[in-house]
Design an enzyme around this catalytic site. Structure first.
Site: not given
Length: 295
Positions: A245, A271-273
């Site tokens: 992320d 990553g982010h999710f």
């Protein structure tokens, strides 16, 4: 077909209530007398991000996933009548929990969900039973280069700096948040950015998002007190952090080790999710953690 012995799947209810003149929506599932798991979503999404996690927990846990004002199915009051701040988000979630007669709860905090959760924790740390941390920041080490233009906006509050970050609510950026750092993008449902972008594109919502990003600056001075309370109360904690992320990099994950003694620490190669890409791996980890620490 005889369905007598088939296991019933948990039902997720989509509810709302008026709190201080604001429509507050939430997803709710699970036994009313089960340990409460409060799921606090990030930007630019809503409780929609927990649609797969909720049924995986709701056979045993009372799961509550609210939408903040300006997100999901909650109301979007006019900006002159409502201040879009994390303090106000926290107050509304606190009043929702009171409405539901919830006295103690575990929390899942992610992205914006972290400062919302810290608002609850700062006022009533004794109510927190356990903590799941997923790319949710409580340390200045976690605010790296991605935040530089936002920090400029924090510093001067100018229209020029505000306009410079409007790209953060564009479709391109929304897709980026879901796909950056992901090995196989076919694992990510396009429904995510179609759903989120439709809500971001509502009239007036772009300026709501700019207000929230400006208010984020007020969270940073709260970090030392959050850290102190983590050290003092030592909630059992699980960290499942997307290590690729760029918004909340792993630099913000490692400092939790300084303050939490009962911490299960996992960097996930995505990553982010995290739930969208690695839910098949992470959801069982969350379930196992809660079963050991709460049930």
């Amino acid at each position: 077909m005889n369905t007598t012995n088939l296991k019933k799947l948990p039902v997720t209810f989509h509810r709302h209530v008026d709190i201080d003149g604001v429509k507050v929506a939430w997803r709710e599932a699970g036994p009313a007398d089960g340990p409460v798991m409060l799921l606090l979503h990030g930007f630019p999404t809503s409780s929609h991000m927990f649609r797969n996690l909720i049924p995986a927990l709701a056979d045993r846990y009372h799961v509550i996933a609210p939408d903040y004002p300006g997100y999901g199915e909650s109301g979007t009051p006019d900006r002159p009548t409502f201040d879009y701040t994390f303090e106000n988000f926290g107050n509304l979630v606190r009043k929702l929990l009171a409405h539901l007669e919830v006295e103690r709860y575990a929390m899942y905090v992610m992205d914006y969900g972290a400062p919302v959760g810290w608002q609850l924790f700062l006022k009533n740390p004794e109510k927190l039973t356990a903590l799941v941390i997923q790319n949710g920041n409580a340390y200045e080490e976690g605010l790296k280069g991605f935040w530089d233009p936002i920090k400029k906006y924090w510093a001067d509050g100018s229209n020029e700096s505000r306009d410079a970050i409007r790209n953060l609510v564009s479709l391109e950026t929304t897709i980026f948040q879901y796909t950056d750092g992901v090995d196989d993008k076919e694992r990510i449902s396009p429904d995510n950015w179609i759903h989120d972008q439709a809500l971001l594109d509502r009239p007036g919502n772009e300026d709501i998002q700019m207000d929230v990003m400006y208010d984020y600056r007020k969270n940073v001075p709260l970090y030392p007190e959050v850290q102190r309370l983590l050290r003092e109360h030592q909630p059992p904690s699980l960290l499942v952090w997307g290590e690729r992320d760029v918004i909340f990099p792993a630099d913000g994950a490692h400092p939790y080790k300084r303050d939490l003694k009962d911490l299960e620490f996992h960097l996930i190669p995505t990553g982010h999710f995290v739930l969208e890409d690695r839910g098949d791996e992470v959801i069982p980890m969350i379930r196992d953690f809660l079963d050991r620490k709460l049930a």
